[in-house]
Write an enzyme that holds these catalytic residues in place. Structure first.
Site, short mmCIF file in Angstrom:
data_model
loop_
_atom_site.label_atom_id
_atom_site.label_comp_id
_atom_site.label_asym_id
_atom_site.label_seq_id
_atom_site.Cartn_x
_atom_site.Cartn_y
_atom_site.Cartn_z
N CYS A 102 0.76 -1.42 0.10
CA CYS A 102 -0.08 -0.01 -0.17
C CYS A 102 0.91 1.28 0.00
O CYS A 102 0.16 2.22 -0.02
CB CYS A 102 -1.16 0.02 1.18
N LYS A 103 2.33 1.08 -0.26
CA LYS A 103 2.95 2.34 0.01
C LYS A 103 3.48 2.55 -1.49
O LYS A 103 3.63 1.76 -2.21
CB LYS A 103 4.53 2.11 0.61
#
Length: 455
Positions: A102-103
């Site tokens: 999710c980064k």
């Protein structure tokens, strides 16, 4: 420098580990207190079962928190059926990404942030107090530091949020809060004056799921804030396809209350205050429900090993880095960061880039939650744990300490908190980069299993 690490690093790490025995008794006393607390919880649960139906929100909080909803309760495994949810309810299913996934990739993020960088020289923006410049720090750092109009004071702020990582909503709230505060602690800021909560409720949740899960997440976030000596005074709650939880931490500081992370020197050592492997433990736990994935790792780890690693990961992620931050001042830390989504190596590289001196970080030791190194290896290149690329959530502080202070720091951490810290590397002359040696020494945490104890 392949092999099992720099001789001093191993020697100093062993010195620190020898201090484990004095806290064994304290751990046993804590375990006895936990047993008594659980017995009290069972009595309270029996009383509430006899009282009949209650308001859904109050009952949810009561089930999770025991006798006193405002107390910091010792956790038991989250049971969806105790809240009249389906037995197969999984909080982590309300988002498709987690951890490193999710980064925004670090190199992409740095390019995107170029537009936010101030064109003017930082020195021109620095305020002064008693003719001493007060730094302004922002983009790319753990927290922003903004000099205020009022003499000698700075505003320190940070924000963070992520998707569900664990199945227990209460623990998810605690972890999210601890993760926000870690950015302040990494700057040596030990007091947070105020917190805001940022929460997205998944549109995929039923009303029943929402009414059970959301109050528990909020309660966990609030309890962690109270543990940190701060309060939640507001925030924002929205509907969203994916569930998210995070917040904002704000404090007002004098110059001696924060540590600018730019003063590492050749000869310093690197200390890490929490074990690695949270992402591996969380994934392995989810794979217990997925036979095709479980088959990949079942030869190197048992179901009991995985459940214990999951509990250890939750305990570690929910633990505040506040003591570690306080001790940074006592032992004259030169720089620090917290280890989160970009992994140990990613955050070490970011910290190295920010140093004033021409130094490089070399990491020799990797403390890892027990059995998770073997799981990572069994999964091939999936996690890249040994390469330092495995994402961590609410990880420990990575601190540059004077060589002569490092072992005493680790000893003090064990004495004050009952948790280990490890000397994992050195600072040498270099070009502001970080690397992990080819064959780092993996330190299993804990080194030995103890009956009835988590660590």
């Amino acid at each position: 420098m392949a092999g099992y690490g720099h001789p001093y690093v191993i020697h100093a790490a062993n010195l620190a580990q020898q201090q484990a025995e004095p806290v064994r008794v304290a751990h046993e006393q804590q375990q006895q207190q936990q047993v008594r607390h659980q017995q009290q919880q069972q009595q309270v649960m029996h009383q509430y079962q006899q009282q009949g139906p209650q308001d859904a929100l109050a009952q949810a909080a009561q089930l999770e928190l025991g006798q006193n909803p405002n107390a910091l309760a010792i956790r038991r495994p989250f049971d969806p059926t105790a809240h009249e949810l389906e037995a197969n309810f999984r909080l982590t299913r309300f988002a498709d990404l987690k951890g490193r996934g999710c980064k925004v990739p670090q190199e992409v993020l740095l390019k995107l942030l170029e537009g936010l960088q101030d064109d003017q020289n930082q020195e021109e923006h620095s305020a002064h107090f008693m003719h001493v410049p007060i730094p302004r720090i922002g983009i790319g750092m753990d927290a922003s530091i903004t000099p205020l109009r009022h003499s000698g004071l700075s505003l320190v702020q940070t924000t963070d949020f992520f998707y569900p990582l664990v199945e227990d909503p209460y623990m998810q709230g605690k972890i999210a809060c601890a993760n926000v505060l870690s950015d302040l602690y990494a700057m040596g800021v030990t007091e947070c004056d105020n917190m805001l909560m940022l929460l997205a409720v998944s549109t995929k949740m039923t009303e029943k799921e929402r009414d059970v899960v959301v109050p528990l997440i909020m309660r966990g976030f609030k309890d962690c804030a109270l543990e940190a000596g701060t309060t939640v005074t507001g925030g924002q709650t929205v509907m969203n396809p994916w569930c998210t939880i995070g917040g904002v931490g704000t404090t007002i500081c004098q110059p001696n209350e924060f540590i600018i992370p730019d003063s590492a020197v050749v000869g310093d050592v690197l200390v890490l205050t929490k074990p690695l492997g949270t992402q591996v433990a969380l994934n392995a736990h989810q794979w217990l429900d997925q036979p095709e994935r479980w088959n990949r790792i079942k030869l190197v780890v048992s179901e009991e090993d995985v459940r214990k690693a999951y509990q250890r990961a939750m305990d570690s992620m929910a633990r505040l880095n506040r003591t570690a931050s306080r001790l940074m001042h006592k032992y004259n830390a030169h720089a620090a960061t917290d280890v989160t989504g970009f992994g140990l190596l990613g955050h070490a590289q970011a910290l190295a880039r920010n140093q004033k001196a021409e130094v490089g970080f070399v990491i020799h030791n990797l403390p890892v939650i027990a059995k998770m190194a073997a799981v990572g290896k069994a999964c091939g290149n999936m996690f890249q744990l040994a390469q330092g690329n495995s994402a961590e959530t609410s990880g420990g502080l990575l601190i540059c300490l004077p060589r002569e202070q490092a072992a005493a720091y680790c000893k003090d951490m064990q004495k004050v908190e009952g948790y280990q810290a490890w000397i994992i590397g050195i600072v040498e002359k270099g070009n502001r980069t970080a690397r992990i040696i080819d064959k780092p020494r993996v330190i299993e945490v804990p080194a030995k299993e103890k009956e009835g104890e988590l660590w």
